[in-house]
Design a protein around this motif. Sequence first.
Motif, PDB file in Angstrom:
ATOM      1  N   THR A 112     -40.875  38.720   9.336  1.00  0.00           N
ATOM      2  CA  THR A 112     -39.988  38.516   8.191  1.00  0.00           C
ATOM      3  C   THR A 112     -39.607  39.839   7.549  1.00  0.00           C
ATOM      4  OG1 THR A 112     -40.956  36.342   7.756  1.00  0.00           O
ATOM      5  CG2 THR A 112     -39.755  37.396   5.947  1.00  0.00           C
ATOM      6  N   LEU A 113     -40.588  40.738   7.418  1.00  0.00           N
ATOM      7  CA  LEU A 113     -40.309  42.048   6.832  1.00  0.00           C
ATOM      8  C   LEU A 113     -39.342  42.842   7.702  1.00  0.00           C
ATOM      9  CD1 LEU A 113     -40.857  44.144   4.655  1.00  0.00           C
ATOM     10  CD2 LEU A 113     -42.847  44.904   5.977  1.00  0.00           C
ATOM     11  N   ALA A 114     -39.542  42.782   9.027  1.00  0.00           N
ATOM     12  CA  ALA A 114     -38.651  43.512   9.936  1.00  0.00           C
ATOM     13  C   ALA A 114     -37.227  42.980   9.836  1.00  0.00           C
ATOM     14  CB  ALA A 114     -39.169  43.401  11.371  1.00  0.00           C
ATOM     15  N   ILE A 115     -37.084  41.657   9.821  1.00  0.00           N
ATOM     16  CA  ILE A 115     -35.751  41.060   9.703  1.00  0.00           C
ATOM     17  C   ILE A 115     -35.123  41.428   8.362  1.00  0.00           C
ATOM     18  CG2 ILE A 115     -34.501  38.874   9.522  1.00  0.00           C
ATOM     19  CD1 ILE A 115     -36.487  37.698  11.514  1.00  0.00           C
ATOM     20  N   THR A 116     -35.940  41.432   7.318  1.00  0.00           N
ATOM     21  CA  THR A 116     -35.425  41.777   5.990  1.00  0.00           C
ATOM     22  C   THR A 116     -34.908  43.205   5.952  1.00  0.00           C
ATOM     23  OG1 THR A 116     -36.956  40.228   4.940  1.00  0.00           O
ATOM     24  CG2 THR A 116     -36.010  41.951   3.548  1.00  0.00           C
ATOM     25  N   LEU A 117     -35.658  44.140   6.558  1.00  0.00           N
ATOM     26  CA  LEU A 117     -35.247  45.541   6.537  1.00  0.00           C
ATOM     27  C   LEU A 117     -33.995  45.782   7.370  1.00  0.00           C
ATOM     28  CD1 LEU A 117     -38.716  47.337   6.797  1.00  0.00           C
ATOM     29  CD2 LEU A 117     -37.262  47.100   4.775  1.00  0.00           C
ATOM     30  N   VAL A 118     -33.870  45.072   8.487  1.00  0.00           N
ATOM     31  CA  VAL A 118     -32.739  45.303   9.388  1.00  0.00           C
ATOM     32  C   VAL A 118     -31.504  44.519   8.960  1.00  0.00           C
ATOM     33  CG1 VAL A 118     -31.915  45.073  11.764  1.00  0.00           C
ATOM     34  CG2 VAL A 118     -34.254  45.839  11.330  1.00  0.00           C
ATOM     35  N   LEU A 119     -31.701  43.262   8.588  1.00  0.00           N
ATOM     36  CA  LEU A 119     -30.562  42.382   8.311  1.00  0.00           C
ATOM     37  C   LEU A 119     -30.446  41.966   6.851  1.00  0.00           C
ATOM     38  CD1 LEU A 119     -30.848  40.009  11.410  1.00  0.00           C
ATOM     39  CD2 LEU A 119     -29.350  41.990  11.143  1.00  0.00           C
ATOM     40  N   GLY A 120     -31.396  42.391   6.028  1.00  0.00           N
ATOM     41  CA  GLY A 120     -31.412  41.920   4.649  1.00  0.00           C
ATOM     42  C   GLY A 120     -30.152  42.241   3.870  1.00  0.00           C
ATOM     43  N   TRP A 121     -29.680  43.487   3.977  1.00  0.00           N
ATOM     44  CA  TRP A 121     -28.501  43.884   3.204  1.00  0.00           C
ATOM     45  C   TRP A 121     -27.239  43.165   3.665  1.00  0.00           C
ATOM     46  CZ3 TRP A 121     -27.072  45.443  -1.240  1.00  0.00           C
ATOM     47  CH2 TRP A 121     -25.846  46.070  -1.452  1.00  0.00           C
ATOM     48  N   PRO A 122     -26.918  43.152   4.980  1.00  0.00           N
ATOM     49  CA  PRO A 122     -25.722  42.396   5.384  1.00  0.00           C
ATOM     50  C   PRO A 122     -25.830  40.905   5.090  1.00  0.00           C
ATOM     51  CG  PRO A 122     -26.906  43.231   7.304  1.00  0.00           C
ATOM     52  CD  PRO A 122     -27.482  43.901   6.118  1.00  0.00           C
ATOM     53  N   LEU A 123     -27.042  40.341   5.186  1.00  0.00           N
ATOM     54  CA  LEU A 123     -27.198  38.921   4.859  1.00  0.00           C
ATOM     55  C   LEU A 123     -27.019  38.680   3.365  1.00  0.00           C
ATOM     56  CD1 LEU A 123     -30.201  37.859   7.132  1.00  0.00           C
ATOM     57  CD2 LEU A 123     -27.797  37.213   7.371  1.00  0.00           C
ATOM     58  N   TYR A 124     -27.449  39.637   2.561  1.00  0.00           N
ATOM     59  CA  TYR A 124     -27.234  39.512   1.115  1.00  0.00           C
ATOM     60  C   TYR A 124     -25.739  39.533   0.798  1.00  0.00           C
ATOM     61  CZ  TYR A 124     -26.791  40.963  -3.748  1.00  0.00           C
ATOM     62  OH  TYR A 124     -26.407  41.059  -5.056  1.00  0.00           O
TER      63      TYR A 124
END
Length: 274
Positions: A112-124
Amino acid sequence: MSGDFLIQEPQLSICILHFWTYFWVQSGCVFLGVWVIAHECGHHAFSDYQWVNDTVGLVIHFALMVPYFSWKYSHRRHHSNIGSIEHDEVFVPKPKSEIEWYLNNSPGRVITLAITLVLGWPLYLAINASGRQYDPYSKGLAWLICIYVLPLLILNGIIVFITYLHHTHTSLPHYDSSEWDWLRGALATVDRDYGVLNKVFHNITNTHVVHHLFSKMPHYHAVEATEAMKPILGEYYRFDGSPLYKAMRREAKECLYVEPDEGSKGVFWYKNKI
């Protein structure tokens, strides 16, 4: 000599990987520094003049693929409601009842942390991930689709439509390397008439031949240049004034593939006999 090279090749690959890793990391850090300038613009802290803040912020965030004004307004709400479970905009914590099962173990948290760091901003930016939840079928989404998404799809279709008709016609030859040269290629296009839309499209539609011959010429000289060029090019200038819907139907039917010219080696013409 070749043996030494084979020994050194893995080391060279490692050096290249180290270089690119360093480049990516330092570029990302520099990008963040630039992003912070746009962040200050969103707070109207960069300049005393709002138009300066918005202009600089828009340019910088555009380069970083961030919707400046949308972010500015949502970020302002974050500052106005920070710490509020009901009204904050970013990293709003969930109650225990809404926690996903995979967060109760280390692998799940790491992934979850890895996905958040990689995709968190574009998903936001795309779906407001980690932020306050909105009704996905709200009027806001419908308004966005109506004023931006659908016009963008129309734009995409028009670009393809215009480009296809400029470069697809039974009278347009194509060449292999034995016959091709730049001038022949530049003349292998056709002007079309889009009526009043010629003006709307800055005449890219009815002056495309001259555009390929003089691509650095601004559009506001293209009509004049086309008129001056027609008598010089003579039969080598191509224009098709057919109604566009007929032209599209005809080219889609008659221009399926190319075959070599029977009398000219290296020249190809559109055919449709399958």
